[in-house]
Structures are given as C-alpha cells and as structure tokens.
Design an enzyme around this catalytic site. Structure first.
Site: not given
Ligand code: 5GP
Length: 175
Positions: A163, A101, A150, A97-98
C-alpha cells in the site's frame, strides 16, 4: 512478505499530475456548491487525501468502510464495515474509489446511498478497468484506464502489502 514481481505502471509524478487534473475537473463541476467527499476504504485513502486538497470548493469528508476482495479475486459480496457519520439527504456526494474493476462495489454503494436521498451522487476513481466492468454506470471522473492486470501501490494492496509504494505497479506472477 510474499516475493512477487512488480512492473511499474504509473510514476509518482504521473499520479500527482493526474490528481491535480481531476481536482480541477471536479472543482469546475461543483462550481462553489457544497460537497461531501466519501472515501471508500481501504484502498482509496491515499488518493482521497491528495484529491480533496486539489478540489477548490466547500467540502466535507466522510468515510465508508467496505470489504469485497480476498487476495486478487472479488468475492462478489460487498460488506459495510464502517458507515457514514452524517445525513446525506439533499447533499451532493462524490464517491472516491481507488479502482473500478467489475463495477459491482461502486454500484452497490450507489444503490445504498441513493436510498438516503442525496441531491446528486457522482463517482471519481483513480483507476478503471473498462474491459472488466460488468455494470452499466461508468465512473464520472477517471484517472487512468488499465487492463485486467492486478495492480498495487498508492494505497492499493495485495493481501495488505504494497500500500505504501508511492507509484502504481502491475503484479506479474500471481494467478
Ligand atoms: P469491483 O467491485 O469494481 O470489482 O472492485 C472494486 C474493488 O476491488 C476496489 O475498490 C479494490 O479494492 C479491488 N480491486 C479491484 N481490482 C484491483 C486491483 O487490480 N488491485 C487491487 N489492489 N485491488 C483491486
């Protein structure tokens, strides 16, 4: 392009060093076992391509397309836009994963892939927002921890922009 203010958080060099370190940790864990590395699209493609070259074991790659975000807010809904091309039954899986959150996305993927009977599933993420995570399972391999800001760059976008930044930056003036 939207005019927003970016504050650099992690430099290109810090990211490179961290990816090497994670590659060594993952190599040590799998110790010559077979591994399928799964790139969670779209945000992790850059991290994924660098990380897999630092993992020294017999690995293959696959790609899982998902969408869950619009702008900077999670929609809370995870949609599969591209599925894996191979059976993962009895295999070791590393989800890449990148950023984790709330943890909802990785949890949804974990539960989905578990039904396909892999031997093991572990997770690697470049970035983790521990204060935002609402699910129980912490990622197994974490690059950097960040706050609730963010972030963009190194594959992460804001409405499909930023990106290609080689570093990671915090976005300041969006809500
Ligand atoms: P989660 O399901 O854990 O809340 O979110 C995961 C996904 O949300 C990540 O794979 C990413 O695509 C997006 N995401 C969450 N926080 C950020 C952030 O600070 N920046 C960006 N660009 N994407 C985020």
């Amino acid at each position: 392009m939207d005019q927003i203010k970016l504050t650099p958080l992690f430099t290109e060099n810090q990211i490179k060093e961290k990816v090497v370190e994670l590659g060594k940790q993952i190599t040590a864990k799998y110790n010559n076992q077979d591994l399928i590395c799964v790139c969670i699209l779209n945000g992790s493609f850059m991290f994924f391509s660098d990380l897999i070259r630092e993992i020294d074991c017999d690995l293959t790659c696959d790609f899982l397309g998902l969408s869950s975000y619009e702008g900077t807010q999670s929609t809370g809904e995870v949609k599969i836009t591209l599925d894996l091309t191979q059976s993962i039954k009895g295999k070791n899986i590393l989800l890449v994963e990148d950023i984790v959150d709330t943890g909802t996305t990785i949890e949804a993927i974990y539960q989905l892939l578990k039904t396909r009977n892999p031997e093991t599933i572990t997770t690697a993420t470049l970035l983790h927002k521990p204060e935002s995570q609402v699910t129980d399972q912490k990622p197994d391999f974490v690059g950097f921890e960040v706050g609730n800001e963010f972030v963009v760059g190194y594959g992460l976008d804001y409405n499909n922009q930023y990106r290609t930044l080689p570093y990671i930056a915090q976005v300041n003036n969006i809500n």
